[in-house]
Scaffold this motif. Sequence first.
Motif, PDB file in Angstrom:
ATOM      1  N   ASP A 161     -10.376  56.072  17.575  1.00 35.67           N
ATOM      2  CA  ASP A 161     -11.476  55.120  17.377  1.00 35.67           C
ATOM      3  C   ASP A 161     -10.914  53.704  17.457  1.00 35.67           C
ATOM      4  OD1 ASP A 161     -13.950  56.763  16.432  1.00 35.67           O
ATOM      5  OD2 ASP A 161     -12.265  57.577  15.297  1.00 35.67           O
ATOM      6  N   PRO A 162     -11.523  52.810  18.250  1.00 41.50           N
ATOM      7  CA  PRO A 162     -11.049  51.431  18.315  1.00 41.50           C
ATOM      8  C   PRO A 162     -11.323  50.709  17.001  1.00 41.50           C
ATOM      9  CG  PRO A 162     -13.101  51.665  19.533  1.00 41.50           C
ATOM     10  CD  PRO A 162     -12.698  53.050  19.119  1.00 41.50           C
ATOM     11  N   VAL A 163     -10.327  49.953  16.533  1.00 40.12           N
ATOM     12  CA  VAL A 163     -10.482  49.230  15.263  1.00 40.12           C
ATOM     13  C   VAL A 163     -10.243  47.731  15.397  1.00 40.12           C
ATOM     14  CG1 VAL A 163     -10.008  51.213  13.783  1.00 40.12           C
ATOM     15  CG2 VAL A 163      -8.111  49.827  14.603  1.00 40.12           C
ATOM     16  N   ALA A 164      -9.597  47.271  16.476  1.00 35.75           N
ATOM     17  CA  ALA A 164      -9.365  45.835  16.672  1.00 35.75           C
ATOM     18  C   ALA A 164      -8.882  45.607  18.095  1.00 35.75           C
ATOM     19  CB  ALA A 164      -8.339  45.303  15.680  1.00 35.75           C
ATOM     20  N   SER A 165      -9.077  44.393  18.607  1.00 38.27           N
ATOM     21  CA  SER A 165      -8.568  44.083  19.937  1.00 38.27           C
ATOM     22  C   SER A 165      -8.235  42.605  20.041  1.00 38.27           C
ATOM     23  CB  SER A 165      -9.584  44.473  21.021  1.00 38.27           C
ATOM     24  OG  SER A 165     -10.734  43.653  20.936  1.00 38.27           O
ATOM     25  N   SER A 166      -7.423  42.288  21.038  1.00 37.08           N
ATOM     26  CA  SER A 166      -7.000  40.916  21.283  1.00 37.08           C
ATOM     27  C   SER A 166      -6.892  40.712  22.782  1.00 37.08           C
ATOM     28  CB  SER A 166      -5.632  40.663  20.630  1.00 37.08           C
ATOM     29  OG  SER A 166      -5.122  39.385  20.975  1.00 37.08           O
ATOM     30  N   PRO A 167      -7.333  39.561  23.303  1.00 45.60           N
ATOM     31  CA  PRO A 167      -7.175  39.319  24.735  1.00 45.60           C
ATOM     32  C   PRO A 167      -5.707  39.086  25.084  1.00 45.60           C
ATOM     33  CG  PRO A 167      -7.991  37.359  23.646  1.00 45.60           C
ATOM     34  CD  PRO A 167      -8.005  38.447  22.610  1.00 45.60           C
ATOM     35  N   MET A 168      -5.338  39.448  26.282  1.00 44.25           N
ATOM     36  CA  MET A 168      -4.007  39.140  26.799  1.00 44.25           C
ATOM     37  C   MET A 168      -4.013  37.704  27.317  1.00 44.25           C
ATOM     38  SD  MET A 168      -2.204  41.957  26.377  1.00 44.25           S
ATOM     39  CE  MET A 168      -0.809  41.875  27.529  1.00 44.25           C
ATOM     40  N   VAL A 169      -2.972  36.942  27.014  1.00 39.57           N
ATOM     41  CA  VAL A 169      -2.866  35.552  27.466  1.00 39.57           C
ATOM     42  C   VAL A 169      -1.505  35.327  28.095  1.00 39.57           C
ATOM     43  CG1 VAL A 169      -4.481  34.654  25.743  1.00 39.57           C
ATOM     44  CG2 VAL A 169      -2.032  34.776  25.211  1.00 39.57           C
ATOM     45  N   LEU A 170      -1.434  34.339  28.970  1.00 40.55           N
ATOM     46  CA  LEU A 170      -0.153  33.925  29.523  1.00 40.55           C
ATOM     47  C   LEU A 170       0.505  32.964  28.549  1.00 40.55           C
ATOM     48  CD1 LEU A 170       1.803  33.943  31.991  1.00 40.55           C
ATOM     49  CD2 LEU A 170       0.652  31.833  32.718  1.00 40.55           C
ATOM     50  N   VAL A 171       1.754  33.232  28.200  1.00 44.37           N
ATOM     51  CA  VAL A 171       2.506  32.373  27.289  1.00 44.37           C
ATOM     52  C   VAL A 171       3.615  31.698  28.093  1.00 44.37           C
ATOM     53  CG1 VAL A 171       3.818  32.259  25.135  1.00 44.37           C
ATOM     54  CG2 VAL A 171       2.018  33.986  25.420  1.00 44.37           C
ATOM     55  N   VAL A 172       3.582  30.361  28.137  1.00 49.56           N
ATOM     56  CA  VAL A 172       4.571  29.590  28.892  1.00 49.56           C
ATOM     57  C   VAL A 172       5.153  28.517  27.982  1.00 49.56           C
ATOM     58  CG1 VAL A 172       3.369  29.992  31.075  1.00 49.56           C
ATOM     59  CG2 VAL A 172       2.888  27.913  29.759  1.00 49.56           C
ATOM     60  N   PRO A 173       6.371  28.029  28.278  1.00 47.24           N
ATOM     61  CA  PRO A 173       6.935  26.937  27.473  1.00 47.24           C
ATOM     62  C   PRO A 173       6.128  25.656  27.668  1.00 47.24           C
ATOM     63  CG  PRO A 173       8.608  27.976  28.881  1.00 47.24           C
ATOM     64  CD  PRO A 173       7.283  28.467  29.353  1.00 47.24           C
ATOM     65  N   THR A 174       6.061  24.846  26.645  1.00 47.92           N
ATOM     66  CA  THR A 174       5.450  23.525  26.784  1.00 47.92           C
ATOM     67  C   THR A 174       6.183  22.764  27.888  1.00 47.92           C
ATOM     68  OG1 THR A 174       4.865  23.499  24.441  1.00 47.92           O
ATOM     69  CG2 THR A 174       4.921  21.366  25.587  1.00 47.92           C
ATOM     70  N   GLY A 175       5.433  22.171  28.807  1.00 47.70           N
ATOM     71  CA  GLY A 175       6.045  21.476  29.930  1.00 47.70           C
ATOM     72  C   GLY A 175       6.185  22.320  31.179  1.00 47.70           C
ATOM     73  N   HIS A 176       5.865  23.608  31.104  1.00 49.02           N
ATOM     74  CA  HIS A 176       5.899  24.465  32.285  1.00 49.02           C
ATOM     75  C   HIS A 176       4.854  23.991  33.293  1.00 49.02           C
ATOM     76  CE1 HIS A 176       5.253  28.180  34.671  1.00 49.02           C
ATOM     77  NE2 HIS A 176       6.506  28.490  34.330  1.00 49.02           N
ATOM     78  N   ARG A 177       5.080  24.279  34.560  1.00 50.16           N
ATOM     79  CA  ARG A 177       4.191  23.800  35.616  1.00 50.16           C
ATOM     80  C   ARG A 177       2.758  24.319  35.452  1.00 50.16           C
ATOM     81  NH1 ARG A 177       3.054  27.472  39.648  1.00 50.16           N
ATOM     82  NH2 ARG A 177       4.178  29.461  39.540  1.00 50.16           N
ATOM     83  N   LEU A 178       2.592  25.448  34.740  1.00 49.32           N
ATOM     84  CA  LEU A 178       1.255  26.029  34.549  1.00 49.32           C
ATOM     85  C   LEU A 178       0.660  25.718  33.175  1.00 49.32           C
ATOM     86  CD1 LEU A 178       1.941  29.567  36.080  1.00 49.32           C
ATOM     87  CD2 LEU A 178       0.735  27.667  37.177  1.00 49.32           C
ATOM     88  N   ALA A 179       1.344  24.907  32.391  1.00 56.64           N
ATOM     89  CA  ALA A 179       0.965  24.723  30.990  1.00 56.64           C
ATOM     90  C   ALA A 179      -0.433  24.136  30.826  1.00 56.64           C
ATOM     91  CB  ALA A 179       1.989  23.850  30.274  1.00 56.64           C
ATOM     92  N   ARG A 180      -0.903  23.358  31.776  1.00 57.11           N
ATOM     93  CA  ARG A 180      -2.220  22.721  31.642  1.00 57.11           C
ATOM     94  C   ARG A 180      -3.301  23.431  32.467  1.00 57.11           C
ATOM     95  NH1 ARG A 180      -1.960  18.184  28.767  1.00 57.11           N
ATOM     96  NH2 ARG A 180       0.071  17.179  28.481  1.00 57.11           N
ATOM     97  N   THR A 181      -2.976  24.601  32.988  1.00 53.73           N
ATOM     98  CA  THR A 181      -3.955  25.353  33.768  1.00 53.73           C
ATOM     99  C   THR A 181      -4.987  25.988  32.827  1.00 53.73           C
ATOM    100  OG1 THR A 181      -2.200  25.872  35.350  1.00 53.73           O
ATOM    101  CG2 THR A 181      -4.230  27.149  35.514  1.00 53.73           C
ATOM    102  N   ARG A 182      -6.260  25.913  33.217  1.00 53.03           N
ATOM    103  CA  ARG A 182      -7.313  26.441  32.341  1.00 53.03           C
ATOM    104  C   ARG A 182      -7.448  27.957  32.431  1.00 53.03           C
ATOM    105  NH1 ARG A 182     -12.481  22.272  32.510  1.00 53.03           N
ATOM    106  NH2 ARG A 182     -11.361  20.433  31.705  1.00 53.03           N
ATOM    107  N   MET A 183      -7.217  28.521  33.601  1.00 52.92           N
ATOM    108  CA  MET A 183      -7.319  29.970  33.801  1.00 52.92           C
ATOM    109  C   MET A 183      -6.308  30.376  34.858  1.00 52.92           C
ATOM    110  SD  MET A 183      -8.749  32.940  33.129  1.00 52.92           S
ATOM    111  CE  MET A 183     -10.293  32.588  32.279  1.00 52.92           C
TER     112      MET A 183
END
Length: 297
Positions: A161-183
């Motif tokens: 039975d499902p009891v909790a969930s969390s979305p998967m996110v991209l984790v990058v260092p601050t200052g990475h080229r993708l850090a300010r990308t919205r999606m």
Amino acid sequence: MDLRHLEYFSAVASELSFTRAADRLTIAQSAVSAGVRSLENELGVELFDRSRRQIRLTSTGELLLPRVREALDAVGAVHDAALDATRALTGSVVVGLMTSVTLVDVPGVLGSFRTAHPGVGVRLRAARRGSAGLVDDLASGEIDLAFLALIGPIPAALTADPVASSPMVLVVPTGHRLARTRMITLAQLADEEFIDLPPGYAARSIVDVAFASAGVERRVLIEVADIGTAAGYVANGLGIALLPEFAAVSTRDVERIPVSGVADFTVYLAASRTRRASAAVRALMNVVLADSRPGRL
């Protein structure tokens, strides 16, 4: 045949150690050793190979273990029937957990359960090989319940039975080229180096399936066995990671970015469909499912 000797055999088979089995049973190691030896003498077989540094089940022991656990389950059913008559619940439950997965408030749930059923003992066991290992432990009877993550159809051998969930996110260092990308799309990550968990862990399977479905190859630079540490490697510039959001919420010097085409990380309360659940196990399941609030972080 002494029922206690069957319990000792089952405990030693689970722990592969007379010392740990004695601790689990809260009795002296000498009593466990003597009980197992007495059972071997009664049956006329060797149940454990003691010739090595770590004991192992013999082929005969492996053959008899499922039958012994079936017998203990049957005795447990008689015990439960007697308890039902008096409405007093005792016994024990072994629960498997994923390391550092905090989506379920396990201490809170167990506090509620202890208040309702003070006579039941609960033992927690950390996953040794992620969710895949917990599925195996449920099937073998090593544990009674598990909080685990699944991707795709629920295995036929489990109830879940499902009891909790969390979305998967991209984790990058601050200052990475993708850090300010919205999606982020997976195609944008083809040239990156990743931090991830080993195969067999649910978060790794979710990401592997997503990349395979998108037809994008990726390079895993570092594998970590604890999901709670992965974002720390990202913060130190060792790669990027696709993680459940909860695993990176408290990490400094990283950015969390929504990503498309990746399934959520969902935690289930699972039990074996083929093994009988004791009254104590059923009671804990009821408390968990009553208290759970499935949803996203």
